[in-house]
Design a protein around this motif. Structure first.
Motif, mmCIF file in Angstrom:
data_model
loop_
_atom_site.group_PDB
_atom_site.id
_atom_site.type_symbol
_atom_site.label_atom_id
_atom_site.label_comp_id
_atom_site.label_asym_id
_atom_site.label_seq_id
_atom_site.Cartn_x
_atom_site.Cartn_y
_atom_site.Cartn_z
ATOM 1 N N VAL A 101 0.850 -1.191 0.000
ATOM 2 C CA VAL A 101 0.000 0.000 0.000
ATOM 3 C C VAL A 101 0.889 1.245 0.000
ATOM 4 N N GLU A 102 0.625 2.170 -0.931
ATOM 5 C CA GLU A 102 1.343 3.443 -0.982
ATOM 6 C C GLU A 102 0.360 4.599 -0.686
ATOM 7 N N GLY A 103 0.933 5.749 -0.386
ATOM 8 C CA GLY A 103 0.069 6.903 -0.092
ATOM 9 C C GLY A 103 0.875 8.097 0.398
ATOM 10 N N LYS A 104 0.192 9.009 1.057
ATOM 11 C CA LYS A 104 0.841 10.227 1.560
ATOM 12 C C LYS A 104 0.100 10.730 2.801
ATOM 13 N N ALA A 105 0.781 11.631 3.510
ATOM 14 C CA ALA A 105 0.204 12.273 4.697
ATOM 15 C C ALA A 105 0.552 13.761 4.645
ATOM 16 N N VAL A 106 -0.459 14.598 4.875
ATOM 17 C CA VAL A 106 -0.285 16.061 4.893
ATOM 18 C C VAL A 106 -0.488 16.537 6.326
ATOM 19 N N VAL A 107 0.527 17.236 6.851
ATOM 20 C CA VAL A 107 0.490 17.674 8.244
ATOM 21 C C VAL A 107 0.889 19.156 8.326
ATOM 22 N N ARG A 108 0.473 19.798 9.441
ATOM 23 C CA ARG A 108 0.935 21.143 9.779
ATOM 24 C C ARG A 108 1.687 21.050 11.086
ATOM 25 N N VAL A 109 2.896 21.625 11.106
ATOM 26 C CA VAL A 109 3.748 21.521 12.286
ATOM 27 C C VAL A 109 4.008 22.922 12.825
ATOM 28 N N LEU A 110 4.036 23.010 14.181
ATOM 29 C CA LEU A 110 4.391 24.261 14.848
ATOM 30 C C LEU A 110 5.872 24.221 15.163
ATOM 31 N N ILE A 111 6.630 25.113 14.545
ATOM 32 C CA ILE A 111 8.090 25.138 14.696
ATOM 33 C C ILE A 111 8.433 26.232 15.703
#
Length: 220
Positions: free
Chosen positions: A153-163
């Motif tokens: 299984v392939e795919g992706k993940a979209v995240v927002r990070v607080l730096i």
């Protein structure tokens, strides 16, 4: 002419006799009316209407109000200057007169309006976004979840990070992921390994949010 001839002539002209009688009666009547002041207008005559001249116009009255003459000013006797004794010079004050403080020299005080300085608008701050540290780019890819790797299984993940201001990830928000295992692997890797050059505002490091996309692909 004989009497018979005259009588015959009178009998022959009755109209003349009537006219003579009327003339005599008119003369007598005129004399009587002249004494009484009554004027009789004979038949067929045009009566004369007396023309009465109008009275002369009255002189126009002056309608303007009477101007009150100003009263004369009271007489003020001239000031007597005391005579100086012979051989003495008059005293002259040579001290110049100074205008009052805060005045214009005419005795009037001039108040200058207070001028408020125009505030200068502050320039917009210079913002610089956070970027990954080039030397840490090899640690950005999280380990492939074993279960998804075995099933291919392939795919992706979209995240927002607080730096943070130190460049480390302080918080991760999942926006989307093709599989929950991809989201979990990305969150663990971001908190442990990801390093950034922090964002700056006018040259000072500050916290900032940044969106990242991680792809999971199986390579042969």
């Amino acid at each position: 002419m004989t009497a018979d001839g005259f009588l015959n002539q009178r009998q022959r002209h009755p109209v003349a006799m009537a006219a003579a009688i009327a003339i005599n009666l008119g003369a007598v009547t005129a004399l009587m009316l002249a004494k009484t002041g009554v004027v009789v207008i004979p038949p067929g005559a045009i009566p004369l209407i007396p023309i009465t001249e109008p009275p002369p116009p009255e002189p126009a009255k002056d309608t303007q109000p009477e101007t009150k003459q100003p009263e004369p000013a009271p007489f003020v006797p001239p000031r007597q200057v005391p005579s100086q004794p012979a051989g003495e010079r008059p005293l002259i004050d040579s001290t110049p007169s100074l205008p009052p403080l805060g005045g214009t020299g005419t005795g009037e005080t001039v108040i200058q309006p207070r001028v408020e300085p125009t505030p200068t608008p502050a320039p917009n701050p210079v913002m610089v976004d956070a970027v990954p540290v080039p030397s840490a780019m090899r640690d950005f890819q999280p380990p492939y979840p074993p279960q998804l790797l075995r099933t291919g299984v392939e795919g992706k993940a979209v995240v927002r990070v607080l730096i943070g201001a130190d460049g480390r990830v302080k918080q991760v928000a999942i926006i989307s992921a093709d599989d929950p295992l991809f989201a979990d692997a990305t969150e663990r890797q971001a908190l442990r390994k990801w390093r950034f050059r922090p964002a700056t505002r006018d040259g000072l490091a500050v916290e900032s949010w940044k969106q990242m996309t991680v792809r999971f692909e199986i390579r042969s």
